[in-house]
Design a protein around this motif. Structure first.
Motif: not given
Lengths: 337, 329
Positions: A79-92
């Protein structure tokens, strides 16, 4: 009961779930490096002291990899919890979220589950265009993803726990000005709401909204930071005799549609406030739902207050002009009377 | 080929490999025919010519190991043990399919035998494989994960990120590149500047191995070495299998981007011809009647699978609403 910021509440939520369930782990950029930040907004600060660097796993700057690794681990018992540093990187990592995580259960005929959590900070905070966007609407448009937007410490911890225990991919959007991050990671202009958080285990159910202020004259729906903008506007409007009801859906998918409809049936007016830019946005969806299902209760046209249809600008005067201000919320409400 | 090249494979092992390869070949040929008869409503990316890769790799795996396939996944799924019945029913769009008719040709899989739902976005399976390998390591399960992709997929950023992460964390994952010389119509020489995809392995800090992808024993043996390394906690490997797609990229492809001479050359190197020759002329391990028996077994499996698919019910239209989210059984 303890008083906590949202960052602290999220941290305690992660800590409790990692103690409870050995399959829970965190991964992301700069989340556990000794002497580092504990994630860009300190949510995971200190967790590697208790759980070690295998369960607070620092990754390369590889957003596709972070998402893919979380999906692969989730499909095989973790059950991973992934941390996206800035939401904008979700596009990547859009392919992994939109084509993989969201569709895996569906295209396998319900034989595979993907219990992952992805946490992403949003909000314009003087960082220019690429570290500022509010991206919720992109993800509420993808069937198969659950999307949460907690605006209080109590909800942040309770919803995070529900998300970790959920069998589906869950995105949690967190607002940079609401974290209450301290030290070098504190934010200019932050509201940093501090709230009471129970010591005992609790969850906030996914799909239940909250009424933040009761009123009879107009319904204002906001999320994340705009809940607070709406509350501030409501206090101003009250001085002029307009009592606004402020609704915080808390979870965007699934949406507590009935809570919004019930409020509008009572008040006869709707203003939706969001920090994303206006066109084709989340506010349009809320407006459409109300127009379709409560049209005959409306006494005035629905109004949307959102950021402008430009990329987020940098300079403070332009940024303030771009964002949905309290004044714009007040003006929208007044236009309905 | 000499007896030494058998690497101690026994008659039973070789006949098993032959049976699996032949099952894929005949399955794909039947798919083509069934498509033309209108029984299969989707496009198809057939695995004809590459059978030795999937079969050789999967022969080196445990049943609980994981495989992640591509948009050309029938061979991967069959080699990993997904039943012909459930794949065929899926292709027919029937509720008895391995994905209950939600997936179709490009998403066949069955996690109960370690086959992920196939991932049809090129290269996107690689980071998911790395995640499954991280999970195997965290759970201490001893499982190994295989991600298949083509020389086209090798150029996806996702594959690069996946390989780097697998290498830094020494994860039990094998990146198996099936270099069939064309990414749809584009020749490999236009899209890869190095001679071999496996040459890139050094940049990730993992072994890169090149193998004749039409030699099932060679594929099995290099895979075994990589699997042993992975299970020992020594990390990932990149295996490049040089092979050739003997059919078109998809159902509509007339292969006008390659020459008939090149195709004829590769038909002579057909992996099935090769293992037949090895079993009979070169080693005498099997007689023609042994091979005929295998062929009859394969035909019986396929006849049954097609009948099963044909007779299975179609989904109700409103079944489209199911499984958007996980539903506890």
């Amino acid at each position: 009961m303890a008083l906590m910021t949202i960052a602290e509440a999220l941290r305690e939520g992660i800590r409790e779930e990692m103690r409870r369930d050995p399959t829970v782990f965190c991964l992301g950029e700069d989340i556990g490096v000794p002497g580092g930040f504990g994630g860009a907004f300190t949510v995971t600060l200190g967790l590697s002291d208790e759980f070690g660097h295998n369960r607070i796993l620092d990754t390369p700057i590889s957003e596709i990899g972070i998402a893919g690794v979380a999906i692969g681990a989730a499909m095989t018992g973790m059950r991973p919890i992934a941390d996206v540093q800035y939401g904008d990187f979700l596009f990547c990592m859009m392919d992994q979220l939109a084509n993989q995580a969201a569709k895996m259960t569906y295209m396998s005929g319900g034989t595979v589950k993907v219990p992952l959590v992805m946490r992403a900070p949003v909000g314009s905070t003087r960082r220019g265009s690429q570290h500022a966007q509010s991206l919720e609407a992109f993800f509420t448009h993808i069937p198969g993803l659950k999307v949460l937007a907690p605006s209080t410490a109590y909800d942040a911890k309770g919803l995070l726990k529900s998300a970790i225990r959920d069998e589906n991919p869950v995105l949690i959007f967190e607002h940079k000005l609401l974290y209450g991050s301290k030290g070098g990671r504190s934010e200019k202009g932050a509201l940093s709401p501090i709230g009471e958080v129970p010591d005992e285990d609790y969850t906030v159910p996914i799909g239940k909204g909250a009424i933040r202020r009761v009123g009879k004259d107009v319904t204002i729906v906001g999320k994340l930071l705009t809940v607070y903008r709406a509350l501030e506007a409501a206090e101003e409007l009250a001085k002029e005799g307009i009592e606004a009801e402020v609704i915080d859906p808390r979870t965007l998918i699934p949406l507590d549609k009935e809570l919004i409809l019930e409020s509008v049936r009572k008040t006869g007016r709707l203003v939706v406030v969001e920090e994303d830019n206006l066109t084709h946005g989340w506010g349009a969806e809320i407006a459409a739902i109300v127009a379709e299902e409560a049209f005959f209760y409306l006494d005035a046209p629905i109004k949307r207050v959102a950021s402008l249809d430009t990329p987020p600008p940098f300079a403070p005067p332009m940024e303030a002009y771009y964002l949905p201000s309290v004044e714009r919320v007040i003006a929208a409400v007044k236009s309905q009377f | 080929m000499t007896i030494a090249s058998l690497n101690n494979a026994t008659q039973v092992e070789l006949l098993t490999l032959y049976r699996e390869m032949l099952l894929i070949r005949r399955f794909e040929e039947q798919c083509n025919a069934l498509f033309l008869q209108g029984k299969i409503p989707s496009t198809l990316h057939l695995y004809i010519g590459q059978e030795a890769v999937a079969v050789g790799v999967c022969a080196a795996l445990r049943p609980d190991d994981y495989v992640l396939g591509t948009h050309r996944p029938h061979g991967h799924a069959l080699a990993k043990g997904v039943t012909s019945r459930s794949i065929m029913a899926e292709l027919f769009g029937k509720v008895t399919g391995c994905c209950k008719a939600k997936g179709g040709s490009m998403h066949v899989g069955d996690m109960s035998v370690g086959m992920f739902p196939a991932i049809a976005i090129v290269g996107a399976n690689a980071p998911i494989a790395t995640g499954a390998a991280l999970s195997a390591k965290m759970r201490g399960s001893g499982q190994v994960v295989v991600a298949f992709f083509g020389e086209g997929g090798a150029n996806e950023g996702a594959v690069h990120e996946a390989m780097n992460m697998a290498a830094i964390w020494k994860l039990p994952v094998l990146f198996v590149c099936e270099n069939n010389l064309y990414g749809a119509s584009t020749p490999v020489s236009q899209i890869v500047a190095v001679e071999n995809v496996a040459d890139r392995a050094v940049a990730y800090g993992m072994p890169g191995v090149i193998v004749d992808g039409n030699d099932v024993l060679a594929v099995r043996d290099v895979t075994r070495t990589a699997v042993e390394r992975a299970r020992a906690g020594e990390g990932p490997s990149l295996i490049e299998c040089k092979t050739y797609r003997l059919c078109g990229h998809s159902r509509s492809d007339a292969c006008n981007y390659r020459t008939r001479e090149e195709e004829a050359e590769w038909r002579d190197k057909d992996p099935l011809l090769r293992i037949r020759k090895l079993l009979t002329e070169e080693t005498g391990l099997a007689t023609l009647s042994d091979l005929e028996q295998v062929e009859a077994e394969v035909e019986a499996i396929l006849t049954d699978a097609i009948q099963f698919a044909d007779e299975s019910p179609e989904p109700a239209p409103e079944d489209a609403l199911l499984h958007v989210f996980w539903e506890d059984k």
